[in-house]
Motif scaffolding. Structure first.
Motif, PDB file in Angstrom:
ATOM      1  N   THR A   1      37.528  49.505  44.927  1.00  8.27           N
ATOM      2  CA  THR A   1      37.255  49.109  46.118  1.00  8.27           C
ATOM      3  C   THR A   1      35.784  48.207  46.372  1.00  8.27           C
ATOM      4  O   THR A   1      36.079  46.949  46.749  1.00  8.27           O
ATOM      5  CB  THR A   1      37.054  50.153  47.208  1.00  8.27           C
ATOM      6  N   GLY A   2      34.856  48.548  45.619  1.00 10.22           N
ATOM      7  CA  GLY A   2      33.677  47.728  45.327  1.00 10.22           C
ATOM      8  C   GLY A   2      33.775  46.579  44.496  1.00 10.22           C
ATOM      9  O   GLY A   2      33.581  45.435  44.806  1.00 10.22           O
ATOM     10  N   LEU A   3      34.774  46.511  43.586  1.00 11.31           N
ATOM     11  CA  LEU A   3      34.987  45.283  42.806  1.00 11.31           C
ATOM     12  C   LEU A   3      36.011  44.570  43.643  1.00 11.31           C
ATOM     13  O   LEU A   3      35.606  43.383  43.532  1.00 11.31           O
ATOM     14  CB  LEU A   3      35.604  45.636  41.523  1.00 11.31           C
ATOM     15  N   GLY A   4      36.890  44.892  44.116  1.00 10.99           N
ATOM     16  CA  GLY A   4      37.702  44.138  45.265  1.00 10.99           C
ATOM     17  C   GLY A   4      36.883  43.322  46.293  1.00 10.99           C
ATOM     18  O   GLY A   4      37.062  42.229  46.457  1.00 10.99           O
ATOM     19  N   LEU A   5      35.924  43.990  46.867  1.00 11.59           N
ATOM     20  CA  LEU A   5      34.886  43.419  47.756  1.00 11.59           C
ATOM     21  C   LEU A   5      33.981  42.275  47.024  1.00 11.59           C
ATOM     22  O   LEU A   5      34.003  41.325  47.569  1.00 11.59           O
ATOM     23  CB  LEU A   5      34.034  44.354  48.301  1.00 11.59           C
ATOM     24  N   TYR A   6      33.650  42.599  45.935  1.00 13.49           N
ATOM     25  CA  TYR A   6      33.158  41.470  45.185  1.00 13.49           C
ATOM     26  C   TYR A   6      33.795  40.395  44.778  1.00 13.49           C
ATOM     27  O   TYR A   6      33.415  39.234  45.065  1.00 13.49           O
ATOM     28  CB  TYR A   6      32.441  42.092  43.693  1.00 13.49           C
ATOM     29  N   TYR A   7      35.095  40.507  44.375  1.00 10.30           N
ATOM     30  CA  TYR A   7      35.921  39.653  44.262  1.00 10.30           C
ATOM     31  C   TYR A   7      36.281  38.459  45.502  1.00 10.30           C
ATOM     32  O   TYR A   7      36.137  37.320  45.254  1.00 10.30           O
ATOM     33  CB  TYR A   7      37.345  39.820  43.572  1.00 10.30           C
ATOM     34  N   CYS A   8      36.578  39.165  46.417  1.00 13.54           N
ATOM     35  CA  CYS A   8      36.604  38.503  47.869  1.00 13.54           C
ATOM     36  C   CYS A   8      35.296  37.691  48.555  1.00 13.54           C
ATOM     37  O   CYS A   8      35.298  36.657  48.900  1.00 13.54           O
ATOM     38  CB  CYS A   8      37.077  39.476  48.851  1.00 13.54           C
ATOM     39  N   LEU A   9      34.077  38.429  48.225  1.00  9.99           N
ATOM     40  CA  LEU A   9      32.942  37.777  48.790  1.00  9.99           C
ATOM     41  C   LEU A   9      32.605  36.757  47.879  1.00  9.99           C
ATOM     42  O   LEU A   9      32.061  35.718  48.259  1.00  9.99           O
ATOM     43  CB  LEU A   9      31.678  38.866  48.641  1.00  9.99           C
TER      44      LEU A   9
ATOM     45  N   MET B   1      38.650  42.684  52.790  1.00 13.72           N
ATOM     46  CA  MET B   1      37.425  43.092  51.690  1.00 13.72           C
ATOM     47  C   MET B   1      37.590  44.651  51.259  1.00 13.72           C
ATOM     48  O   MET B   1      36.900  44.798  50.242  1.00 13.72           O
ATOM     49  CB  MET B   1      36.284  43.082  52.447  1.00 13.72           C
ATOM     50  N   ASN B   2      38.205  45.399  51.944  1.00 11.65           N
ATOM     51  CA  ASN B   2      38.465  47.050  51.743  1.00 11.65           C
ATOM     52  C   ASN B   2      39.731  47.412  50.624  1.00 11.65           C
ATOM     53  O   ASN B   2      40.059  48.523  50.544  1.00 11.65           O
ATOM     54  CB  ASN B   2      38.208  47.639  52.919  1.00 11.65           C
ATOM     55  N   ALA B   3      40.388  46.253  50.421  1.00 13.49           N
ATOM     56  CA  ALA B   3      41.954  46.553  50.026  1.00 13.49           C
ATOM     57  C   ALA B   3      42.078  46.599  48.560  1.00 13.49           C
ATOM     58  O   ALA B   3      43.000  46.997  47.901  1.00 13.49           O
ATOM     59  CB  ALA B   3      42.736  45.407  50.459  1.00 13.49           C
ATOM     60  N   GLY B   4      40.724  46.865  47.608  1.00 14.71           N
ATOM     61  CA  GLY B   4      40.807  46.821  46.366  1.00 14.71           C
ATOM     62  C   GLY B   4      41.363  48.133  45.835  1.00 14.71           C
ATOM     63  O   GLY B   4      41.872  48.426  44.884  1.00 14.71           O
ATOM     64  N   GLY B   5      40.880  49.341  46.524  1.00  9.08           N
ATOM     65  CA  GLY B   5      41.154  50.473  46.099  1.00  9.08           C
ATOM     66  C   GLY B   5      42.909  50.675  46.260  1.00  9.08           C
ATOM     67  O   GLY B   5      43.254  51.275  45.218  1.00  9.08           O
ATOM     68  N   VAL B   6      43.235  50.380  47.302  1.00 10.25           N
ATOM     69  CA  VAL B   6      44.857  50.934  47.368  1.00 10.25           C
ATOM     70  C   VAL B   6      45.568  49.862  46.338  1.00 10.25           C
ATOM     71  O   VAL B   6      46.544  50.132  45.859  1.00 10.25           O
ATOM     72  CB  VAL B   6      45.216  50.428  48.886  1.00 10.25           C
ATOM     73  N   THR B   7      44.941  48.655  45.960  1.00 11.13           N
ATOM     74  CA  THR B   7      45.667  47.694  45.171  1.00 11.13           C
ATOM     75  C   THR B   7      45.620  48.421  43.766  1.00 11.13           C
ATOM     76  O   THR B   7      46.623  48.411  42.991  1.00 11.13           O
ATOM     77  CB  THR B   7      44.763  46.375  44.963  1.00 11.13           C
ATOM     78  N   VAL B   8      44.574  48.961  43.266  1.00  6.50           N
ATOM     79  CA  VAL B   8      44.448  49.575  42.104  1.00  6.50           C
ATOM     80  C   VAL B   8      45.378  50.938  42.007  1.00  6.50           C
ATOM     81  O   VAL B   8      45.985  51.223  41.133  1.00  6.50           O
ATOM     82  CB  VAL B   8      43.116  50.044  41.516  1.00  6.50           C
ATOM     83  N   SER B   9      45.457  51.707  43.315  1.00  4.50           N
ATOM     84  CA  SER B   9      46.356  52.678  43.560  1.00  4.50           C
ATOM     85  C   SER B   9      47.661  52.402  43.238  1.00  4.50           C
ATOM     86  O   SER B   9      48.522  53.185  42.657  1.00  4.50           O
ATOM     87  CB  SER B   9      46.101  53.134  44.818  1.00  4.50           C
ATOM     88  N   TYR B  10      48.000  51.063  43.623  1.00  6.11           N
ATOM     89  CA  TYR B  10      49.428  50.545  43.393  1.00  6.11           C
ATOM     90  C   TYR B  10      49.748  50.440  41.653  1.00  6.11           C
ATOM     91  O   TYR B  10      50.708  51.069  41.508  1.00  6.11           O
ATOM     92  CB  TYR B  10      49.680  49.109  44.048  1.00  6.11           C
TER      93      TYR B  10
END
Length: 487
Positions: free
Chosen positions: A216-224, A376-385
């Protein structure tokens, strides 16, 4: 131009909100999601009856779970699970252990998960669950017994199954809880060969996937990063493009806040402040991300951290000047009341629902760019997929292609070595080894997040609406397209 446009859009939205029944006070979390949803619907040409159907929660469950404590006493806990939308299955969403969990919060979070999964184009509906408790008050054995019983009761009622509803971790839960839930389901469904896919966020040794913890933190980093590299968004707020030298304040230094700050620091950003429940620290010269994290883990508090000033009132640090503020804690932490004092340029939402509609209206009126949680918060569910697909496929990502890629890369390296330009030994080794599971997860996450950012930017600019409304609009349209044949 962007700043003036966003402010104009938000002022109109604020006037609509001010005339509503909740104008005199901040809405609860479910009302917040509904307000944002209704605002976005005004920019879609879809039958209002269908929009109302998408908005409604499909099903929810409230249970009482008994637990025999270590001292022999029996205590009863209220537990919940909501399946907001089954336009795609399974439904997907976290499991929250917290004293303030209730059905309204769980339903709101499930609604947000429906929209979030659609925003990044994942084949899930939205779900969410939780138990009303403080996990710190239970022993490890008590926590395990309660979690396993919760999983069994969910499975009995059709709220836990790799084909219908797949929980993940959330506040108060983590890898061990997800492993316990999966094992409890597998024990009573031994003939289901896909039982490992019942939960995500598990330890790697239990079918989890590398990179889930920081996802989730990494996903936020990519988006930001994508927004900070785009002058269309940085110029109106008075920033130069790029991450380097950007100053940060982070609220909530758990997995999301810590990892977002960690990856941003690696690219040259500077952490100035950290906000936690019991206080905050700030140092205008900068704070080491790892140093403050280690101190927080060791002491359980920020108080006494030697390299920054401590503030009992966390609002004092919310007011400090910075380039990017990352709220990565509980919902509704940015309101119309405290937003007036913010001195940041960008709010990058790392948590679920951190900004109320009135809070966002105030931020927009101050020219502050808000990057919405839906994206911004979608990284966690993406890797869960990715983990879910790994469990269904019974194979590690890259297992079938890694040796072939290594052989091919060796041939390329041999040809390069015969020329004048020779790569270093480290580069050669990395190429020959091929991508690890973590490499593949990071690459896949980056691709998903960057594509979602591009889609959100496009809709925002074409329709002249805020990034939040653009993310909501894209999600609703995608959900509608998935439902067309069943309407």
């Amino acid at each position: 131009m962007l700043s003036r446009l966003c402010q104009s859009v938000q002022r109109v939205a604020f006037r609509r909100f001010s005339t509503s029944a909740v104008a005199s006070e901040e809405p609860n979390f479910l009302e917040m999601v509904n307000i944002n949803y209704d605002r976005a619907c005004q920019h879609l040409d879809i039958d209002p009856a269908v929009l109302e159907l998408i908005k409604r929660c499909d099903s929810s469950l409230t249970m009482t779970i008994p637990l025999r404590r270590d001292d022999g006493a029996v205590e009863y806990f209220t537990a919940y699970r909501a399946q907001h939308s089954r336009h795609r299955t399974p439904t997907k969403g976290g499991t929250r252990y917290a004293p303030d969990v209730d059905l309204v919060e769980v339903t709101a979070l499930a609604f947000l998960m429906t929209l979030k999964c659609a925003c990044v184009n994942l084949p899930f509906g939205g779900g969410k669950g939780g138990i009303k408790l403080d996990p710190k008050t239970l022993s490890l054995g008590e926590l395990e017994r309660l979690t396993r019983r919760y999983a069994i009761e969910l499975a009995k009622k059709g709220f836990l199954n790799p084909a219908t509803d797949v929980p993940g971790p959330d506040l108060g839960t983590g890898e061990k809880e997800m492993a316990w839930m999966m094992e409890a389901y597998r024990f009573y469904n031994y003939d289901n060969i896909y039982a490992t896919a019942t939960t995500t966020g598990k330890p790697v040794s239990f079918g989890g996937i590398s990179g889930r913890t920081e996802s989730t933190g990494l996903g936020l980093y990519y988006c930001l990063r994508e927004f900070l590299n785009d002058a269309y968004y940085t110029t109106p707020v008075g920033l130069k493009t790029g991450i380097k030298d950007k100053s940060l304040i982070v609220q909530g230094f758990g997995n999301v806040g810590y990892w977002a700050a960690n990856f941003l620091e690696r690219d040259g950003a500077k952490l100035l402040g950290v906000i936690e429940r019991d206080g905050a620290v700030f140092n205008e010269s900068g704070i080491s991300v790892d140093e403050v994290k280690k101190y927080l883990i060791k002491k359980g508090t920020l108080k006494g951290f030697p390299k920054a000033q401590f503030y009992e009132d966390v609002q004092d640090v919310f007011k400090k000047p910075c380039d990017v503020l990352i709220p990565a804690a509980v919902e509704r932490s940015i309101t119309g009341k405290n937003a007036v004092n913010f001195n940041c340029k960008i709010v990058a939402e790392g948590g679920n629902g951190p900004t109320t509609p009135r809070g966002e209206d105030v931020l927009a009126s101050k020219g502050i760019l808000v990057l919405p949680d839906l994206l911004m918060n979608a990284g966690g569910v993406t890797v869960s997929y990715f983990e879910y697909v790994k469990n269904l496929g019974f194979i590690r990502p890259g297992m079938l292609t890694r040796k072939l890629e290594s052989t091919t890369n060796k041939w390329i390296i041999d040809k390069v070595m015969q020329g004048d330009t020779k790569p270093s030994k480290g580069t050669i080794s990395k190429i020959l080894d091929g991508p690890s599971e973590q490499d593949l997860v990071y690459s896949g996450l980056e691709d998903v997040m960057c594509e979602a950012v591009a889609e959100t930017k496009k809709t925002s600019q074409e329709k002249g609406i805020s990034l939040r409304l653009a993310a909501y609009t894209n999600s609703i349209k995608r959900i509608y397209d998935s439902m067309k044949l069943t309407l």
